[in-house]
Scaffold this motif. Structure first.
Motif, short mmCIF file in Angstrom:
data_model
loop_
_atom_site.label_atom_id
_atom_site.label_comp_id
_atom_site.label_asym_id
_atom_site.label_seq_id
_atom_site.Cartn_x
_atom_site.Cartn_y
_atom_site.Cartn_z
N TYR A 38 0.84 -1.19 0.00
CA TYR A 38 0.00 0.00 0.00
C TYR A 38 0.88 1.25 0.00
CZ TYR A 38 -4.27 -2.57 1.09
OH TYR A 38 -5.35 -3.40 1.03
N VAL A 39 0.51 2.22 -0.80
CA VAL A 39 1.09 3.56 -0.71
C VAL A 39 0.01 4.41 -0.05
CG1 VAL A 39 2.65 3.29 -2.66
CG2 VAL A 39 0.35 4.15 -3.05
N PRO A 40 0.35 5.58 0.49
CA PRO A 40 -0.68 6.37 1.19
C PRO A 40 -1.93 6.64 0.36
CG PRO A 40 1.48 7.27 1.65
CD PRO A 40 1.68 6.18 0.63
N ALA A 41 -1.78 6.91 -0.92
CA ALA A 41 -2.96 7.20 -1.75
C ALA A 41 -3.87 5.98 -1.87
CB ALA A 41 -2.52 7.66 -3.14
N SER A 42 -3.28 4.80 -2.05
CA SER A 42 -4.11 3.60 -2.20
C SER A 42 -4.74 3.21 -0.87
CB SER A 42 -3.30 2.44 -2.76
OG SER A 42 -2.31 2.01 -1.85
N LEU A 43 -4.03 3.42 0.23
CA LEU A 43 -4.59 3.11 1.54
C LEU A 43 -5.78 4.00 1.85
CD1 LEU A 43 -4.29 1.35 4.03
CD2 LEU A 43 -2.76 3.06 4.98
N ILE A 44 -5.64 5.29 1.60
CA ILE A 44 -6.74 6.22 1.85
C ILE A 44 -7.92 5.89 0.94
CG2 ILE A 44 -7.45 8.64 1.63
CD1 ILE A 44 -4.57 9.35 2.54
N ALA A 45 -7.64 5.64 -0.33
CA ALA A 45 -8.72 5.31 -1.27
C ALA A 45 -9.44 4.03 -0.87
CB ALA A 45 -8.17 5.18 -2.69
N ALA A 46 -8.69 3.01 -0.47
CA ALA A 46 -9.30 1.74 -0.07
C ALA A 46 -10.13 1.90 1.20
CB ALA A 46 -8.22 0.68 0.14
N LEU A 47 -9.62 2.67 2.16
CA LEU A 47 -10.37 2.89 3.40
C LEU A 47 -11.66 3.67 3.17
CD1 LEU A 47 -7.50 3.60 5.95
CD2 LEU A 47 -8.97 1.58 5.83
N VAL A 48 -11.58 4.73 2.38
CA VAL A 48 -12.78 5.52 2.10
C VAL A 48 -13.79 4.68 1.32
CG1 VAL A 48 -13.67 7.51 0.81
CG2 VAL A 48 -11.65 7.76 2.25
N HIS A 49 -13.32 3.98 0.30
CA HIS A 49 -14.19 3.12 -0.50
C HIS A 49 -14.87 2.08 0.39
CE1 HIS A 49 -15.38 0.71 -4.02
NE2 HIS A 49 -14.91 -0.35 -3.37
N GLY A 50 -14.08 1.43 1.24
CA GLY A 50 -14.63 0.40 2.12
C GLY A 50 -15.61 0.94 3.14
N MET A 51 -15.26 2.07 3.76
CA MET A 51 -16.15 2.63 4.78
C MET A 51 -17.47 3.09 4.19
SD MET A 51 -13.74 4.52 7.60
CE MET A 51 -13.15 5.79 6.53
N VAL A 52 -17.43 3.68 3.02
CA VAL A 52 -18.68 4.15 2.38
C VAL A 52 -19.59 2.96 2.10
CG1 VAL A 52 -19.61 5.11 0.24
CG2 VAL A 52 -17.78 6.29 1.45
N TRP A 53 -19.04 1.92 1.48
CA TRP A 53 -19.89 0.79 1.10
C TRP A 53 -20.35 -0.04 2.30
CZ3 TRP A 53 -22.53 1.09 -2.97
CH2 TRP A 53 -22.04 1.76 -4.08
N ILE A 54 -19.49 -0.18 3.31
CA ILE A 54 -19.91 -0.91 4.52
C ILE A 54 -21.00 -0.12 5.25
CG2 ILE A 54 -19.14 -1.62 6.82
CD1 ILE A 54 -18.36 -3.61 4.70
N PHE A 103 -13.40 -5.97 0.77
CA PHE A 103 -12.02 -6.36 1.07
C PHE A 103 -11.27 -6.77 -0.20
CE2 PHE A 103 -13.17 -5.85 5.32
CZ PHE A 103 -12.02 -5.86 6.07
N GLU A 104 -11.95 -7.35 -1.15
CA GLU A 104 -11.31 -7.66 -2.42
C GLU A 104 -10.94 -6.37 -3.16
OE1 GLU A 104 -12.21 -10.85 -5.84
OE2 GLU A 104 -13.58 -9.13 -5.84
N ASP A 105 -11.82 -5.39 -3.10
CA ASP A 105 -11.55 -4.11 -3.75
C ASP A 105 -10.32 -3.42 -3.15
OD1 ASP A 105 -13.66 -4.47 -5.42
OD2 ASP A 105 -14.95 -2.95 -4.51
N ALA A 106 -10.10 -3.58 -1.85
CA ALA A 106 -8.91 -2.97 -1.24
C ALA A 106 -7.64 -3.53 -1.88
CB ALA A 106 -8.91 -3.23 0.27
N ALA A 107 -7.63 -4.83 -2.13
CA ALA A 107 -6.46 -5.43 -2.77
C ALA A 107 -6.30 -4.94 -4.20
CB ALA A 107 -6.58 -6.95 -2.75
N PHE A 108 -7.40 -4.84 -4.93
CA PHE A 108 -7.33 -4.36 -6.31
C PHE A 108 -6.92 -2.89 -6.37
CE2 PHE A 108 -9.97 -8.08 -7.42
CZ PHE A 108 -9.21 -8.54 -8.49
N ILE A 109 -7.42 -2.08 -5.45
CA ILE A 109 -7.05 -0.66 -5.42
C ILE A 109 -5.55 -0.52 -5.14
CG2 ILE A 109 -7.32 1.48 -4.10
CD1 ILE A 109 -10.33 0.77 -3.88
N ALA A 110 -5.01 -1.32 -4.23
CA ALA A 110 -3.58 -1.25 -3.95
C ALA A 110 -2.76 -1.62 -5.18
CB ALA A 110 -3.23 -2.19 -2.80
N ARG A 111 -3.15 -2.69 -5.86
CA ARG A 111 -2.39 -3.12 -7.04
C ARG A 111 -2.53 -2.13 -8.19
NH1 ARG A 111 -4.90 -7.60 -9.52
NH2 ARG A 111 -5.46 -6.18 -11.16
N MET A 112 -3.74 -1.67 -8.44
CA MET A 112 -3.97 -0.77 -9.56
C MET A 112 -3.31 0.59 -9.35
SD MET A 112 -7.92 -1.82 -10.34
CE MET A 112 -8.23 -0.74 -11.72
#
Length: 188
Positions: A25-41, A135-144
């Motif tokens: 994870y880089v900071p941008a992907s971590l923030i994006a994954a957390l925001v994406h996950g929190m919104v959908w959860i 949680f799958e999206d978090a992995a894809f966001i980090a890789r992408m």
């Protein structure tokens, strides 16, 4: 048998945490994954709060991403040894992912909640699918994000947008599988 769901959830969560901590994870992907996950959860909890077992479903969906990745990696290695790597993840990933999600639906509706209606199974399936996809999206966001050559921020925004479009896929598939399961075996 009552301990089966908590035991499997704990082992699966440990596998998922191990998988997620291994990602770059880089900071941008971590923030994006957390925001994406929190919104959908948050939207899932608000939308499914009136249905029994959906919180367990979100937990199970999040927990079974690690074992699904483990099984997918093992299947990919097996297929590579027999020169069938062209099958790729699209050929075998749905098999183990859907099996894990349906296992969760059955365990939750059998041991964790008192389900009296067929529609309860469907909503638990939708919750399992949503937990899985976040949680799958978090992995894809980090890789992408890392694969984007322009910048980390551009990669994170594009990855979040791309994964946000397909966020309904896993809940839809898990809900349909739960509907088929309940109509075939529980409420014929």
């Amino acid at each position: 048998m009552k301990l089966l769901f908590p035991l499997l959830t704990a082992v699966s969560l440990a596998c998922t945490v191990h998988f997620q901590l291994g990602l770059a994870y880089v900071p941008a992907s971590l923030i994006a994954a957390l925001v994406h996950g929190m919104v959908w959860i948050l939207l899932s909890v608000l939308g499914l709060r009136k249905h029994p077992g959906t919180q367990f479903g979100l937990l199970w969906g999040a927990a079974c991403t690690g074992p699904a990745v483990l099984f997918n990696n093992q299947l990919f290695d097996i297929l590579a040894k027999v020169h069938l790597q062209w099958v790729s993840a699209a050929g075998f990933a749905p098999v183990d992912e859907e099996a894990l999600k349906i296992l969760g639906v059955v365990l939750i509706c059998t041991y964790c909640t008192q389900t009296t209606r067929a529609v309860d199974y469907v909503f638990v399936g939708i919750a399992v699918g949503m937990g899985f996809t976040v949680f799958e999206d978090a992995a894809f966001i980090a890789r992408m994000t890392l694969e984007n050559l322009e910048s980390d921020t551009t990669g994170a925004v594009l990855a979040t947008f791309i994964r946000g479009i397909g966020v309904v896929n896993h809940p839809l598939y898990a809900g349909m599988a739960a509907y088929g399961l309940v109509n075939r075996f529980c409420f014929p």
